[in-house]
Design an enzyme around this catalytic site. Structure first.
Site, PDB file in Angstrom:
ATOM      1  CG  HIS A   1      -2.185  -0.879   0.877  1.00 58.06           C
ATOM      2  ND1 HIS A   1      -2.133  -2.248   0.936  1.00 58.06           N
ATOM      3  CD2 HIS A   1      -3.447  -0.571   0.462  1.00 58.06           C
ATOM      4  CE1 HIS A   1      -3.320  -2.752   0.596  1.00 58.06           C
ATOM      5  NE2 HIS A   1      -4.126  -1.757   0.297  1.00 58.06           N
TER       6      HIS A   1
ATOM      7  NE  ARG B   1      -0.584 -11.409   1.265  1.00 51.24           N
ATOM      8  CZ  ARG B   1      -0.045 -11.276   0.042  1.00 51.24           C
ATOM      9  NH1 ARG B   1       1.146 -11.796  -0.231  1.00 51.24           N
ATOM     10  NH2 ARG B   1      -0.675 -10.623  -0.904  1.00 51.24           N
TER      11      ARG B   1
HETATM   12 FE1  HAS Z   1       7.367  -5.221  -3.633  1.00 47.72          FE
HETATM   13  C1  HAS Z   1       5.738  -8.059  -2.536  1.00 47.72           C
HETATM   14  C2  HAS Z   1      10.385  -6.689  -2.997  1.00 47.72           C
HETATM   15  C3  HAS Z   1       9.018  -2.495  -4.978  1.00 47.72           C
HETATM   16  C4  HAS Z   1       4.416  -4.102  -4.972  1.00 47.72           C
HETATM   17  N1  HAS Z   1       5.445  -5.915  -3.724  1.00 47.72           N
HETATM   18  C5  HAS Z   1       4.978  -7.097  -3.194  1.00 47.72           C
HETATM   19  C6  HAS Z   1       3.572  -7.215  -3.433  1.00 47.72           C
HETATM   20  C7  HAS Z   1       3.204  -6.105  -4.157  1.00 47.72           C
HETATM   21  C8  HAS Z   1       4.389  -5.302  -4.324  1.00 47.72           C
HETATM   22  C9  HAS Z   1       1.841  -5.794  -4.706  1.00 47.72           C
HETATM   23  O1  HAS Z   1      11.450  -9.453  -2.422  1.00 47.72           O
HETATM   24  C10 HAS Z   1       2.659  -8.336  -2.950  1.00 47.72           C
HETATM   25  C11 HAS Z   1       2.534  -9.468  -3.912  1.00 47.72           C
HETATM   26  C12 HAS Z   1       1.627 -10.505  -3.331  1.00 47.72           C
HETATM   27  O2  HAS Z   1       0.416 -10.277  -3.302  1.00 47.72           O
HETATM   28  O3  HAS Z   1       2.129 -11.540  -2.862  1.00 47.72           O
HETATM   29  N2  HAS Z   1       9.330  -4.665  -3.871  1.00 47.72           N
HETATM   30  C13 HAS Z   1      10.404  -5.398  -3.530  1.00 47.72           C
HETATM   31  C14 HAS Z   1      11.621  -4.661  -3.821  1.00 47.72           C
HETATM   32  C15 HAS Z   1      11.223  -3.475  -4.380  1.00 47.72           C
HETATM   33  C16 HAS Z   1       9.788  -3.489  -4.429  1.00 47.72           C
HETATM   34  C17 HAS Z   1      13.015  -5.102  -3.583  1.00 47.72           C
HETATM   35  N3  HAS Z   1       6.821  -3.587  -4.730  1.00 47.72           N
HETATM   36  C18 HAS Z   1       7.648  -2.614  -5.196  1.00 47.72           C
HETATM   37  C19 HAS Z   1       6.894  -1.669  -5.977  1.00 47.72           C
HETATM   38  C20 HAS Z   1       5.600  -2.126  -5.986  1.00 47.72           C
HETATM   39  C21 HAS Z   1       5.564  -3.328  -5.196  1.00 47.72           C
HETATM   40  C22 HAS Z   1       7.482  -0.465  -6.657  1.00 47.72           C
HETATM   41  C23 HAS Z   1       4.385  -1.575  -6.649  1.00 47.72           C
HETATM   42  C24 HAS Z   1       4.327  -0.486  -7.376  1.00 47.72           C
HETATM   43  N4  HAS Z   1       7.945  -6.995  -2.883  1.00 47.72           N
HETATM   44  C25 HAS Z   1       9.229  -7.427  -2.755  1.00 47.72           C
HETATM   45  C26 HAS Z   1       9.236  -8.809  -2.294  1.00 47.72           C
HETATM   46  C27 HAS Z   1       7.911  -9.215  -2.169  1.00 47.72           C
HETATM   47  C28 HAS Z   1       7.128  -8.054  -2.549  1.00 47.72           C
HETATM   48  C29 HAS Z   1      10.401  -9.671  -2.014  1.00 47.72           C
HETATM   49  C30 HAS Z   1       7.397 -10.592  -1.735  1.00 47.72           C
HETATM   50  C31 HAS Z   1       7.171 -10.615  -0.301  1.00 47.72           C
HETATM   51  C32 HAS Z   1       6.608 -11.914   0.189  1.00 47.72           C
HETATM   52  O4  HAS Z   1       7.219 -12.486   1.108  1.00 47.72           O
HETATM   53  O5  HAS Z   1       5.559 -12.363  -0.300  1.00 47.72           O
HETATM   54  C33 HAS Z   1      12.180  -2.400  -4.888  1.00 47.72           C
HETATM   55  O6  HAS Z   1      11.908  -2.124  -6.226  1.00 47.72           O
HETATM   56  C34 HAS Z   1      12.118  -1.165  -4.087  1.00 47.72           C
HETATM   57  C35 HAS Z   1      13.176  -0.164  -4.511  1.00 47.72           C
HETATM   58  C36 HAS Z   1      12.815   1.209  -4.010  1.00 47.72           C
HETATM   59  C37 HAS Z   1      13.624   2.029  -3.371  1.00 47.72           C
HETATM   60  C38 HAS Z   1      13.098   3.353  -2.892  1.00 47.72           C
HETATM   61  C39 HAS Z   1      13.539   4.515  -3.783  1.00 47.72           C
HETATM   62  C40 HAS Z   1      12.891   5.765  -3.322  1.00 47.72           C
HETATM   63  C41 HAS Z   1      12.435   6.748  -4.142  1.00 47.72           C
HETATM   64  C42 HAS Z   1      11.763   7.950  -3.543  1.00 47.72           C
HETATM   65  C43 HAS Z   1      12.768   9.045  -3.250  1.00 47.72           C
HETATM   66  C44 HAS Z   1      12.104  10.128  -2.521  1.00 47.72           C
HETATM   67  C45 HAS Z   1      12.397  11.431  -2.619  1.00 47.72           C
HETATM   68  C46 HAS Z   1      11.564  12.349  -1.827  1.00 47.72           C
HETATM   69  C47 HAS Z   1      13.434  11.935  -3.527  1.00 47.72           C
HETATM   70  C48 HAS Z   1      15.052   1.676  -3.104  1.00 47.72           C
HETATM   71  C49 HAS Z   1      12.606   6.686  -5.610  1.00 47.72           C
HETATM   72  C50 HAS Z   1      12.252  13.618  -1.453  1.00 47.72           C
HETATM   73  C51 HAS Z   1      11.307  14.328  -0.565  1.00 47.72           C
HETATM   74  C52 HAS Z   1      11.266  15.645  -0.387  1.00 47.72           C
HETATM   75  C53 HAS Z   1      10.252  16.217   0.514  1.00 47.72           C
HETATM   76  C54 HAS Z   1      12.152  16.558  -1.067  1.00 47.72           C
END
Ligand code: HAS
Ligand code: CU1
Length: 576
Positions: free
Chosen positions: A394, A455
Site C-alpha cells: 500500500h 495476510r
Molecule cells: Fe514489492 C511483494 C520486494 C518495490 C508491490 N510488492 C509485493 C507485493 C506487491 C508489491 C503488490 O522481495 C505483494 C505481492 C503478493 O500479493 O504476494 N518490492 C520489492 C523490492 C522493491 C519493491 C526489492 N513492490 C515494489 C513496488 C511495488 C511493489 C514499486 C508496486 C508499485 N515486494 C518485494 C518482495 C515481495 C514483494 C520480495 C514478496 C514478499 C513476500 O514475502 O511475499 C524495490 O523495487 C524497491 C526499490 C525502491 C527504493 C526506494 C527509492 C525511493 C524513491 C523515492 C525518493 C524520494 C524522494 C523524496 C526523492 C530503493 C525513488 C524527497 C522528498 C522531499 C520532501 C524533497
C-alpha cells in the site's frame, strides 16, 4: 505560454505529424482510458475500508445488507485487489503511455487501431467482471491454483492483457517508424522511458500469458485433469514481480519529466534517466523467485541468484531517488530555498499535483526499504505471508503509483478537456488525506505482520480468536481501522474534485494547459554522434530487450525445466 510537450521532431513526408482531428480523437481516447481506470479505482477503494476494519478486529462481512452484495471476505478482497492493482493500473497506464510518446514524437497513430485496443481491453474487463461479481472467481488477485475460478474470469483477464500488449506494439511501432524517419537522432526522453517500459512489459507478460492460456483456461474448462500449482506460481511471478515496475515506471516518467517543471526546476540528467530505464528493462523480470522463497522444490541456489538480481533492480530506484531529490532541490533553490534541508519548504506546496507526487515519493522511501527487507532471504521468513506484505504494497502501488496518478489527473484532465480543475484546495486536501491514510495503514499492517498476524485472513472472525486477541495488538489494530476511515475521506474528497471537473463545461483551449515537460540540467543532445557514451549505449532498446530475454531464460530455464518433467495434475478447489 509553453506549447504542449514541445516535440523535438518536425513531421517528415514519410511520417505524417499529428493533425487537429487526430489529436482530438487521441485526447478523447486518453480520457476514456483514464476515466475507466478511475471508475475501477473508485469501486475498489470503497471496498478498502472493509479490509482495514477486518485488521482492526471488526468484521463487517457478516452484516446481512453487505452479504447480499458480497458473499465473503475473500470475494471483497478479490474485487479490491483486482480492481485497484490490475484494472486501474492497466487502463491508466495504457492511455498514459500511448499519449505521451505520440505527443513527444509528434507522429500520427492509427486511431482506429488505438480505439480497437481500448474497446478490447474494456470487453476483457466486463467479461472478467461477471464471475467476480457473482462469486465465481473468488481467487484473489494472484489466482493461485488449485484455487479455481470460472473460465470466464481467466478469459476476460487474458483479453485485457492481450489488449495491453497491442498498445505496447503500437507504441514500439510508432517509435521504430520515427527512428527510420530520423536516422542518427537520440530518442526523446519521454518516448525513451515509455518504450523501455513497454518493452519490459512484453518480456514480463510472457509468463502470465503462458500460465493463463496454456494452463488455467484449459483446466478451468475441464479439458485437463488438473494443474501444477508450483509451475503456475512460478509463471505467475515471472510476470508478477515486473508487473510492479509496470505500475511504477509510468509514475517515474512523471517524476523525471514533468514533476521538476511543476516544482519550478529541471530534470537532473537525461543520461542517468536513460540508464535507470535501461536497467529496469534488463533486470525487472529475472527476479520473481523472491516471491517463492517458501516454495518447495525450487533449488535454493536459484532463489539466491534471484535475490541478488532483486538487489540489483533496486539500484535504478536508488538512482531515481537521487535524480528526483536533485531536481526538487534545483526547483526549490531557484525559488529562493536555503539550507541543507530548509529548501524543502520552498517547494510549491499549494500545488496539489506536485504535492501528491512528492508525498508519493516520501512514502515510497519506506515502501522501497520494506521491499529490500522482503527480498532478503534472511528476513523473508519473518514477514512472508503476514500483514506486513499488504503494508508494503500500500505504500508502493497504493502511493508511488496511485497517488502519483491522482496528482497527474489534476493537470491531465484540464489538458485533455479544456475544463478547469474544480476546487484546487479540495484537491490538495485529498492528497494529504490519502498520504496520511496510506502511511497509517502501512504502520498498522507492518506492525501486525511483525507480530505474526497472517495476510489474507478474516482475522476479525477467526476460529482462533483467542490467539489474535492475546497478541496485545490494540494500538496497531486501532491505527489500521482508523486508516480505513482516513482513506475513505480521501477518496470522497478526490472523487468530488474529479467528477466535478469532468462534469463541468469546457472553458479553455485544452492546449492552454501544457504538458509540463521539464528541461534537463544535463541534456542528452539531439544527435547520437554528439551524445555522451551513456546516451549512445542505452539507445538500442531492442538489443537491451534481447539481453533481458536471454537473462530471463538463463535464470528461469533451469527452474522451470524440472517442473515440466514432473508435472503434477492437481484438481481444482473452490473454497469460498
Ligand atoms: Fe514489492 C511483494 C520486494 C518495490 C508491490 N510488492 C509485493 C507485493 C506487491 C508489491 C503488490 O522481495 C505483494 C505481492 C503478493 O500479493 O504476494 N518490492 C520489492 C523490492 C522493491 C519493491 C526489492 N513492490 C515494489 C513496488 C511495488 C511493489 C514499486 C508496486 C508499485 N515486494 C518485494 C518482495 C515481495 C514483494 C520480495 C514478496 C514478499 C513476500 O514475502 O511475499 C524495490 O523495487 C524497491 C526499490 C525502491 C527504493 C526506494 C527509492 C525511493 C524513491 C523515492 C525518493 C524520494 C524522494 C523524496 C526523492 C530503493 C525513488 C524527497 C522528498 C522531499 C520532501 C524533497
Ligand atoms: Cu516482487
Amino acid at each position: 505560454m509553453t506549447t504542449a510537450l514541445p516535440s523535438k521532431s518536425a513531421p517528415s513526408a514519410a511520417l505524417p505529424g499529428l493533425d487537429a482531428a487526430t489529436l482530438s480523437s487521441l485526447k478523447k481516447l486518453t480520457q476514456y482510458y483514464a476515466v475507466t481506470a478511475f471508475i475501477a479505482l473508485m469501486i475498489g477503494v470503497l471496498l478498502g475500508p472493509l479490509q482495514a476494519l477486518n485488521y482492526g478486529g471488526i468484521n463487517v462481512y457478516d452484516y446481512p445488507l453487505l452479504k447480499v452484495l458480497i458473499k465473503s471476505y475473500y470475494q471483497g478482497l478479490t474485487l479490491h485487489g483486482v480492481l485497484n492493482a490490475l484494472v486501474f493500473t492497466q487502463f491508466f497506464i495504457s492511455g498514459w503511455m500511448l499519449y505521451l510518446p505520440v505527443r513527444d514524437l509528434n507522429v500520427r497513430p492509427n486511431m482506429r487501431f488505438a480505439w480497437f485496443t481500448y474497446l478490447m481491453m474494456t470487453a476483457g474487463l466486463l467479461t472478467a467482471a461477471v464471475p467476480l461479481l457473482t462469486n465465481d472467481a473468488t481467487v484473489l488477485y494472484t489466482f493461485y491454483p488449485p484455487l479455481e475460478g470460472s473460465p470466464v474470469f481467466y478469459i476476460g483477464a487474458a483479453v485485457m492483457v492481450a489488449a495491453s500488449l497491442l498498445v505496447a506494439g503500437q507504441v514500439v511501432w510508432l517509435w521504430l517508424a520515427w527512428k527510420r524517419a530520423h536516422p542518427g537522432r537520440v530518442t526523446p526522453v519521454v518516448t525513451y522511458m515509455s518504450v523501455a517500459t513497454w518493452l519490459m512489459w512484453v518480456v514480463a507478460a510472457l509468463g502470465l500469458v503462458v500460465e493463463v492460456v496454456v494452463m488455467l483456461i484449459p483446466w478451468s474448462l475441464g479439458l485437463t485433469r488438473g494443474v501444477d500449482p508450483l509451475l503456475a506460481r512460478t509463471l505467475f511471478w515471472w510476470t508478477g514481480h515486473p508487473i510492479v515496475y509496470f505500475w511504477l515506471l509510468p509514475a517515474y516518467i512523471s517524476w523525471y519529466a514533468f514533476l521538476p517543471r511543476q516544482a519550478g526546476g529541471r530534470m537532473a540528467s537525461e543520461g542517468l534517466t536513460r540508464l535507470a530505464f535501461a536497467m529496469f528493462l534488463v533486470f525487472s523480470v529475472p527476479v520473481g523467485l523472491h516471491h517463492q522463497y517458501a516454495d518447495p522444490n525450487v533449488q535454493n541456489s536459484w532463489k539466491i541468484i534471484h535475490m541478488f538480481l532483486t538487489f540489483l533492480v533496486a539500484v535504478p530506484s536508488l538512482l531515481t531517488a537521487f535524480s528526483a531529490a536533485a531536481s526538487l532541490e534545483d526547483a526549490a533553490r531557484a525559488r529562493g530555498g536555503r539550507g541543507l534541508i530548509g529548501w524543502v519548504r520552498r517547494l510549491p506546496w499549494g500545488n496539489a499535483s506536485m504535492t501528491a507526487q512528492v508525498l508519493a515519493m516520501v512514502s515510497f522511501i519506506f515502501g522501497g526499504a520494506g521491499g529490500i527487507v522482503n527480498a532478503s532471504m534472511a528476513f523473508s521468513p519473518v514477514v512472508h505471508n503476514t500483514a506486513w506484505i499488504p503494508g508494503h504494497f500500500h505504500i508502493t502501488v497504493g502511493t508511488a503509483t496511485t497517488l502519483t496518478f491522482m496528482g497527474v489527473m489534476f493537470w491531465l484532465v484540464p489538458h485533455l478537456t479544456g475544463k478547469r480543475l474544480a476546487s484546487p484546495r479540495t484537491a490538495l486536501a485529498s492528497v494529504w488525506w490519502w498520504f496520511t491514510g496510506m502511511m497509517l495503514f502501512a504502520l498498522g499492517m507492518h506492525w501486525q505482520g511483525l507480530a505474526g498476524v497472517p495476510r489474507r485472513a478474516l482475522v476479525s472472525a477467526s476460529a482462533q480468536q483467542g490467539v489474535y486477541d492475546a497478541m496485545h495488538l490494540g494500538l496497531p489494530k486501532i491505527i489500521t481501522a482508523a486508516s480505513g476511515g482516513v482513506l475513505f475521506i480521501a477518496a470522497i474528497l478526490f472523487y468530488t474534485v474529479l467528477w466535478r471537473t469532468l462534469l463541468s463545461r469546457r472553458v479553455d483551449d485544452p492546449e492552454s494547459t501544457p504538458i509540463p515537460r521539464s528541461d534537463a540540467i544535463s541534456a542528452a543532445g539531439e544527435t547520437l554522434a554528439d551524445a555522451s557514451p551513456l546516451v549512445r549505449r542505452t539507445e538500442p532498446l531492442l538489443a537491451l530487450t534481447f539481453v533481458a530475454l536471454v537473462l530471463v531464460i538463463l535464470v528461469y530455464g533451469p527452474v522451470i525445466a524440472p517442473m515440466l518433467t514432473n508435472y503434477q495434475f492437481i484438481p481444482g478447489q473452490r473454497l469460498w
